[in-house]
Design an enzyme around this catalytic site. Structure first.
Site, PDB file in Angstrom:
ATOM      1  N   TYR A  28      87.367  37.726   8.732  1.00 56.02           N
ATOM      2  CA  TYR A  28      87.157  39.037   9.352  1.00 56.02           C
ATOM      3  C   TYR A  28      87.716  39.118  10.769  1.00 56.02           C
ATOM      4  O   TYR A  28      87.666  40.178  11.379  1.00 56.02           O
ATOM      5  CB  TYR A  28      85.656  39.353   9.392  1.00 56.02           C
ATOM      6  CG  TYR A  28      85.026  39.413   8.036  1.00 56.02           C
ATOM      7  CD1 TYR A  28      85.194  40.528   7.214  1.00 56.02           C
ATOM      8  CD2 TYR A  28      84.265  38.349   7.549  1.00 56.02           C
ATOM      9  CE1 TYR A  28      84.624  40.592   5.960  1.00 56.02           C
ATOM     10  CE2 TYR A  28      83.679  38.408   6.296  1.00 56.02           C
ATOM     11  CZ  TYR A  28      83.866  39.527   5.510  1.00 56.02           C
ATOM     12  OH  TYR A  28      83.294  39.584   4.258  1.00 56.02           O
TER      13      TYR A  28
ATOM     14  N   HIS B 244      87.105  46.456  11.550  1.00 56.73           N
ATOM     15  CA  HIS B 244      85.642  46.467  11.690  1.00 56.73           C
ATOM     16  C   HIS B 244      85.183  45.563  12.836  1.00 56.73           C
ATOM     17  O   HIS B 244      84.044  45.662  13.282  1.00 56.73           O
ATOM     18  CB  HIS B 244      85.028  45.998  10.369  1.00 56.73           C
ATOM     19  CG  HIS B 244      83.820  46.766   9.935  1.00 56.73           C
ATOM     20  ND1 HIS B 244      83.450  48.000  10.429  1.00 56.73           N
ATOM     21  CD2 HIS B 244      82.862  46.452   9.017  1.00 56.73           C
ATOM     22  CE1 HIS B 244      82.336  48.406   9.835  1.00 56.73           C
ATOM     23  NE2 HIS B 244      81.957  47.495   8.982  1.00 56.73           N
TER      24      HIS B 244
ATOM     25  N   PHE C 210      76.428  39.313  10.111  1.00 60.09           N
ATOM     26  CA  PHE C 210      77.182  40.290   9.322  1.00 60.09           C
ATOM     27  C   PHE C 210      76.684  41.672   9.716  1.00 60.09           C
ATOM     28  O   PHE C 210      75.558  41.868  10.158  1.00 60.09           O
ATOM     29  CB  PHE C 210      77.116  40.047   7.811  1.00 60.09           C
ATOM     30  CG  PHE C 210      77.949  38.863   7.391  1.00 60.09           C
ATOM     31  CD1 PHE C 210      79.317  38.985   7.190  1.00 60.09           C
ATOM     32  CD2 PHE C 210      77.368  37.618   7.239  1.00 60.09           C
ATOM     33  CE1 PHE C 210      80.086  37.895   6.835  1.00 60.09           C
ATOM     34  CE2 PHE C 210      78.126  36.517   6.889  1.00 60.09           C
ATOM     35  CZ  PHE C 210      79.492  36.657   6.682  1.00 60.09           C
TER      36      PHE C 210
ATOM     37  N   ASP D  33      83.434  50.052  15.935  1.00 63.00           N
ATOM     38  CA  ASP D  33      84.543  50.800  15.354  1.00 63.00           C
ATOM     39  C   ASP D  33      84.078  52.143  14.808  1.00 63.00           C
ATOM     40  O   ASP D  33      82.979  52.261  14.286  1.00 63.00           O
ATOM     41  CB  ASP D  33      85.180  49.994  14.227  1.00 63.00           C
ATOM     42  CG  ASP D  33      84.187  49.666  13.125  1.00 63.00           C
ATOM     43  OD1 ASP D  33      84.318  50.231  12.020  1.00 63.00           O
ATOM     44  OD2 ASP D  33      83.267  48.854  13.355  1.00 63.00           O
TER      45      ASP D  33
ATOM     46  N   ASN E  37      77.274  50.802   8.844  1.00 63.27           N
ATOM     47  CA  ASN E  37      76.154  49.928   8.477  1.00 63.27           C
ATOM     48  C   ASN E  37      75.549  49.177   9.658  1.00 63.27           C
ATOM     49  O   ASN E  37      74.346  48.910   9.675  1.00 63.27           O
ATOM     50  CB  ASN E  37      76.575  48.941   7.389  1.00 63.27           C
ATOM     51  CG  ASN E  37      76.769  49.617   6.050  1.00 63.27           C
ATOM     52  OD1 ASN E  37      76.174  50.658   5.784  1.00 63.27           O
ATOM     53  ND2 ASN E  37      77.615  49.049   5.211  1.00 63.27           N
TER      54      ASN E  37
END
Length: 193
Positions: A17, A22, A64, A91, A112
């Site tokens: 990632y 993100h 996460f 973001d 989220n």
């Protein structure tokens, strides 16, 4: 609106990632830490990377995205910071790359990480700095959204990416030095080309 004491950058941990859209919150915090001469260290008890600066703390949760609130709440509890003193950098697919927008409150709007923070804090009343990640022409729709936010920035976006990371770091440091309202007055305006 007072100056923030806990600056949180949202992202996902791990090499897969690292350079994704993100994770722009992590990228901005890395630049802030570089400018402040602050070093992140892993704090397993809070599931995050924490760095201290003169006025407070920087945090990159390692939980996460959808569990970010757990790490932020633990650090905030330990350092006695309130949601109103916590500035979250993340973001925003509704803003084009290069745009910044401070907000003092609001819904998760499908993000989220912000959803997790709202659930954990029990309020939408906390400041945030949204960093645009979408190309000109707007965000992708439907199933393409996940691939978009978890995708890497394209080669032709790298220059604009570096500029917006610098501007976002400027914006956060302005909020720390001069207060959130003063930073909002400057950085919520459209940048000049």
């Amino acid at each position: 609106m007072s100056a923030p004491r806990l600056i949180v950058g949202l992202g996902n941990p791990g090499e897969n990632y690292r350079d994704t859209r993100h994770n722009i919150g992590f990228m901005v915090l890395d630049e802030i830490a570089r400018r402040m001469g602050a070093a992140f260290r892993e704090e397993k008890r809070w599931t995050g990377l924490v760095a201290k600066f003169a006025g407070g703390y920087l945090l990159k949760p390692l939980t996460f995205m959808n569990e970010s609130g757990r790490s932020v709440q633990a650090v905030g509890h330990f350092y006695k910071t309130t949601p109103e003193q916590t500035l979250v950098v993340y973001d925003d697919v509704d803003l084009t790359l290069g745009r910044l927008r401070f907000r003092t409150n609001g819904s998760a709007a499908g993000h989220n990480g912000i959803r997790s923070l709202i659930a954990t804090f029990g309020t939408q009343e906390f400041p945030r700095l949204k960093v645009g990640i979408s190309p000109e022409g707007g965000r992708p729709a439907g199933e393409r959204m996940v691939g978009h936010v978890l995708g890497k920035f394209r080669a032709e976006e790298q220059t604009e990416l570096q500029i917006v990371i610098q501007r976002a770091a400027d914006a956060v440091l302005s909020a720390v030095d001069r207060g959130l309202e003063a930073a909002m007055n400057v950085f919520n305006r459209q940048p000049e080309s």
